[in-house]
Design a protein around this motif. Structure first.
Motif, PDB file in Angstrom:
ATOM      1  N   SER A   1      -0.857   3.570 -60.290  1.00 38.06           N
ATOM      2  CA  SER A   1      -1.526   3.411 -58.994  1.00 38.06           C
ATOM      3  C   SER A   1      -1.141   4.173 -58.206  1.00 38.06           C
ATOM      4  O   SER A   1      -1.801   4.287 -56.940  1.00 38.06           O
ATOM      5  N   ILE A   2       0.138   4.613 -58.121  1.00 38.76           N
ATOM      6  CA  ILE A   2       0.635   5.706 -57.234  1.00 38.76           C
ATOM      7  C   ILE A   2      -0.227   6.820 -56.903  1.00 38.76           C
ATOM      8  O   ILE A   2      -0.193   7.486 -55.871  1.00 38.76           O
ATOM      9  N   TYR A   3      -1.185   7.211 -57.822  1.00 37.84           N
ATOM     10  CA  TYR A   3      -2.047   8.450 -57.732  1.00 37.84           C
ATOM     11  C   TYR A   3      -3.127   7.902 -56.963  1.00 37.84           C
ATOM     12  O   TYR A   3      -3.883   8.913 -56.593  1.00 37.84           O
ATOM     13  N   THR A   4      -3.318   6.805 -56.648  1.00 34.55           N
ATOM     14  CA  THR A   4      -4.786   6.483 -55.667  1.00 34.55           C
ATOM     15  C   THR A   4      -3.955   6.591 -54.207  1.00 34.55           C
ATOM     16  O   THR A   4      -4.746   6.160 -53.187  1.00 34.55           O
ATOM     17  N   ALA A   5      -2.389   6.757 -54.133  1.00 33.34           N
ATOM     18  CA  ALA A   5      -2.061   6.971 -52.699  1.00 33.34           C
ATOM     19  C   ALA A   5      -2.271   8.227 -51.832  1.00 33.34           C
ATOM     20  O   ALA A   5      -1.740   8.377 -50.758  1.00 33.34           O
TER      21      ALA A   5
ATOM     22  N   THR B   1      -0.647   8.442 -48.101  1.00 28.99           N
ATOM     23  CA  THR B   1       0.496   8.863 -47.973  1.00 28.99           C
ATOM     24  C   THR B   1       0.581   9.832 -46.742  1.00 28.99           C
ATOM     25  O   THR B   1      -0.312  11.005 -46.730  1.00 28.99           O
ATOM     26  N   PRO B   2       1.155   9.661 -45.574  1.00 31.15           N
ATOM     27  CA  PRO B   2       1.301  10.731 -44.218  1.00 31.15           C
ATOM     28  C   PRO B   2       2.048  11.941 -44.847  1.00 31.15           C
ATOM     29  O   PRO B   2       2.619  12.152 -45.722  1.00 31.15           O
TER      30      PRO B   2
ATOM     31  N   LYS C   1      23.795   5.715 -58.329  1.00 28.99           N
ATOM     32  CA  LYS C   1      24.141   6.418 -57.467  1.00 28.99           C
ATOM     33  C   LYS C   1      23.264   7.582 -57.407  1.00 28.99           C
ATOM     34  O   LYS C   1      23.283   8.613 -56.665  1.00 28.99           O
ATOM     35  N   THR C   2      21.993   7.526 -58.346  1.00 31.27           N
ATOM     36  CA  THR C   2      20.942   8.321 -57.963  1.00 31.27           C
ATOM     37  C   THR C   2      19.793   7.639 -57.370  1.00 31.27           C
ATOM     38  O   THR C   2      19.940   6.382 -57.266  1.00 31.27           O
ATOM     39  N   TRP C   3      18.880   8.319 -56.732  1.00 30.24           N
ATOM     40  CA  TRP C   3      17.847   7.690 -55.943  1.00 30.24           C
ATOM     41  C   TRP C   3      16.240   8.351 -56.212  1.00 30.24           C
ATOM     42  O   TRP C   3      16.320   9.551 -56.551  1.00 30.24           O
ATOM     43  N   ARG C   4      15.352   7.600 -55.955  1.00 32.67           N
ATOM     44  CA  ARG C   4      14.367   8.056 -56.505  1.00 32.67           C
ATOM     45  C   ARG C   4      13.000   7.711 -55.170  1.00 32.67           C
ATOM     46  O   ARG C   4      13.139   6.640 -54.570  1.00 32.67           O
ATOM     47  N   PHE C   5      12.228   8.536 -54.906  1.00 31.52           N
ATOM     48  CA  PHE C   5      11.318   8.536 -53.907  1.00 31.52           C
ATOM     49  C   PHE C   5       9.796   8.366 -54.526  1.00 31.52           C
ATOM     50  O   PHE C   5       9.765   9.337 -55.535  1.00 31.52           O
ATOM     51  N   ASP C   6       9.059   7.692 -53.939  1.00 30.29           N
ATOM     52  CA  ASP C   6       7.691   7.748 -54.659  1.00 30.29           C
ATOM     53  C   ASP C   6       6.678   7.302 -53.583  1.00 30.29           C
ATOM     54  O   ASP C   6       7.264   6.487 -52.668  1.00 30.29           O
ATOM     55  N   PRO C   7       5.479   7.409 -53.647  1.00 30.58           N
ATOM     56  CA  PRO C   7       4.266   7.167 -52.638  1.00 30.58           C
ATOM     57  C   PRO C   7       4.359   5.513 -52.497  1.00 30.58           C
ATOM     58  O   PRO C   7       4.029   5.106 -51.267  1.00 30.58           O
ATOM     59  N   SER C   8       4.612   4.724 -53.447  1.00 21.01           N
ATOM     60  CA  SER C   8       4.499   3.131 -53.333  1.00 21.01           C
ATOM     61  C   SER C   8       5.520   2.597 -52.908  1.00 21.01           C
ATOM     62  O   SER C   8       5.678   1.490 -51.869  1.00 21.01           O
ATOM     63  N   THR C   9       6.867   3.259 -52.731  1.00 26.89           N
ATOM     64  CA  THR C   9       8.053   2.608 -52.458  1.00 26.89           C
ATOM     65  C   THR C   9       8.578   3.135 -50.907  1.00 26.89           C
ATOM     66  O   THR C   9       9.309   2.819 -50.320  1.00 26.89           O
ATOM     67  N   SER C  10       8.118   4.521 -50.813  1.00 28.11           N
ATOM     68  CA  SER C  10       8.787   5.193 -49.677  1.00 28.11           C
ATOM     69  C   SER C  10       7.699   5.878 -48.582  1.00 28.11           C
ATOM     70  O   SER C  10       8.180   6.575 -47.819  1.00 28.11           O
ATOM     71  N   GLN C  11       6.627   6.057 -49.191  1.00 25.87           N
ATOM     72  CA  GLN C  11       5.317   6.633 -48.535  1.00 25.87           C
ATOM     73  C   GLN C  11       5.548   7.914 -48.623  1.00 25.87           C
ATOM     74  O   GLN C  11       5.234   8.957 -47.318  1.00 25.87           O
ATOM     75  N   THR C  12       6.491   8.801 -49.624  1.00 29.81           N
ATOM     76  CA  THR C  12       6.420  10.121 -49.511  1.00 29.81           C
ATOM     77  C   THR C  12       5.949  10.725 -50.873  1.00 29.81           C
ATOM     78  O   THR C  12       5.540   9.849 -51.810  1.00 29.81           O
ATOM     79  N   SER C  13       6.048  12.004 -51.017  1.00 31.41           N
ATOM     80  CA  SER C  13       6.054  12.187 -52.568  1.00 31.41           C
ATOM     81  C   SER C  13       7.137  11.980 -53.383  1.00 31.41           C
ATOM     82  O   SER C  13       8.107  11.482 -52.794  1.00 31.41           O
ATOM     83  N   GLY C  14       6.881  12.001 -54.653  1.00 28.66           N
ATOM     84  CA  GLY C  14       7.797  11.674 -55.696  1.00 28.66           C
ATOM     85  C   GLY C  14       8.959  12.720 -55.607  1.00 28.66           C
ATOM     86  O   GLY C  14       8.854  13.957 -55.935  1.00 28.66           O
ATOM     87  N   LEU C  15      10.294  12.243 -55.637  1.00 27.09           N
ATOM     88  CA  LEU C  15      11.492  12.970 -55.685  1.00 27.09           C
ATOM     89  C   LEU C  15      12.579  12.285 -56.292  1.00 27.09           C
ATOM     90  O   LEU C  15      12.858  11.090 -55.990  1.00 27.09           O
ATOM     91  N   PHE C  16      13.401  12.998 -57.153  1.00 28.37           N
ATOM     92  CA  PHE C  16      14.628  12.454 -57.462  1.00 28.37           C
ATOM     93  C   PHE C  16      15.883  12.921 -57.025  1.00 28.37           C
ATOM     94  O   PHE C  16      15.712  14.562 -57.096  1.00 28.37           O
TER      95      PHE C  16
END
Length: 394
Positions: free
Chosen positions: A29-33, A37-38, A370-385
């Motif tokens: 579902s993140i690919y519907t964002a 996503t701004p 100690k690692t971190w993940r961004f994605d459209p559903s949790t951070s409103q950004t593109s996905g990034l590790f």
């Protein structure tokens, strides 16, 4: 739950990609964002008073990001390239997650920073902005045409004075930081008439050299066996006043431990599956192309090897006590946590370290502490590790 299933059912993705996402524990579902996503811009230092002017030109309200200095979000449909602020170099587009990867470096005044996969250049510009009138930045990329675009950005934003750019394979690059011989007037004053040292950079090459390059059809991608090609250097980058032998001197790993880079960013080549807008493009490119670029097992294995080699070489060029940030815009475990785990097993002087700013970031922790993940559903950004390492003495 029913709403989530309904959203997933509307995702126009092929079964093969849905299976790929399921295997990696990713919610389709993140690919519907893509429409919610701004997009993000970064304001160049010293331009704070221009916010109202920028809003007028873009015809929208900018929202300041509380967790990332100098970043603003705007509606995803807004185009910035035609605005005067963009043309004048007051703003540039960069995803907030990518900006977070740069902030994780904790850049300090005077740092010598290596951006090992520098193209297309937004993170390179941000690093230079953070350094200001100190330190140096070395940008490296294997693609000549993409690095040339970085050079254009440096000139557009007038921030390339302390930067140098090398076309080179990041897995084999070995040039250490120059230590600002060019800042000393006595080093520069005696250059007139000498042919064995680098003088002020110019984009103009001799006619015979240009003719030879055009005739040979110079490759856009270089191999690990080709020597680095210096395509740009600023007046205060440490290159002016050096001989070619001094610039490309080879040091042992023990010497690099003392004279290497203070900070290294390895934003490695990946399948780009974390970029929702990138995946959406395959609707036009064709899903067969997605199969070749993202799902193909052989390509994924090759990328894993490349990412590990980039991370290993970037860490080799880091001085003891320095910090390295590894990031990808993939959300797969194979290109992120698996790479980190294998790297740590093979490098006893590497330690995974906490990212100081993460307590204020949106997103979520990775599968490794100690690692971190961004994605459209949790951070409103593109996905990034994002993972951060430090080099210690054993």
């Amino acid at each position: 739950m029913e709403e989530e299933e309904e959203a997933a059912a509307k995702v126009p993705l092929p079964d093969a990609f849905l299976h790929f996402l399921e295997a990696n524990g990713l919610d389709p579902s993140i690919y519907t964002a893509v429409d919610s996503t701004p997009r993000f811009i970064r304001l160049k230092p010293g331009c704070d008073a221009c916010i109202k002017e920028v809003e007028t030109q873009l015809k929208c309200k900018l929202q300041r990001l509380q967790w990332l200095p100098a970043f603003y979000s705007l509606p995803p449909h807004v185009q910035i390239a035609a605005s005067r602020a963009y043309k004048e170099g007051k703003i540039y587009g960069i995803d907030a997650a990518s900006g977070a990867a740069v902030m994780a470096l904790n850049i300090s005044s005077g740092d010598h920073v290596l951006d090992l996969c520098a193209a297309p250049g937004a993170k390179l510009c941000m690093i230079l902005d953070l350094l200001g009138d100190s330190g140096s930045v070395t940008g490296v990329d294997v693609a000549r045409h993409r690095l040339a675009a970085c050079r254009t950005m440096l000139q557009k934003y007038m921030i390339g004075d302390r930067c140098r750019l090398f076309v080179a394979d990041g897995t084999a690059f070995s040039v250490i930081p120059s230590r600002f011989r060019s800042e000393c007037e006595s080093c520069v004053s005696g250059l007139e008439g000498r042919v064995d040292v680098f003088k002020g950079w110019t984009s103009r090459r001799p006619w015979k050299e240009r003719k030879r390059a055009n005739k040979s059809g110079t490759a856009q991608l270089v191999s690990r066996f080709q020597p680095p090609e210096l395509i740009y250097y600023g007046q205060q980058s440490g290159v002016v006043g050096l001989t070619k032998g001094e610039l490309f001197q080879t040091l042992s790993d023990n010497e690099i431990a003392n004279h290497g880079y203070d900070k290294v960013l390895v934003d490695a080549e990946c399948t780009h599956d974390g970029s929702v807008k990138h995946i959406q493009k395959f609707e036009h490119w064709g899903w067969r192309t997605l199969q070749q670029r993202v799902l193909d097992a052989e390509r994924t294995d090759d990328l894993h090897t490349l990412q590990l080699n980039l991370l290993t070489n970037g860490f080799r060029l880091l001085k003891v006590g320095g910090s390295l940030v590894y990031s990808t815009c993939s959300l797969t475990v194979a290109q992120n946590e698996d790479v980190v785990e294998q790297f740590l097993k093979e490098n006893r002087t590497a330690g995974l370290t906490e990212i100081d700013a993460v307590r204020n970031w949106p997103g979520k922790g990775g599968r490794i502490p100690k690692t971190w993940r961004f994605d459209p559903s949790t951070s409103q950004t593109s996905g990034l590790f994002v993972a951060k390492f430090t080099k210690v003495v054993i």
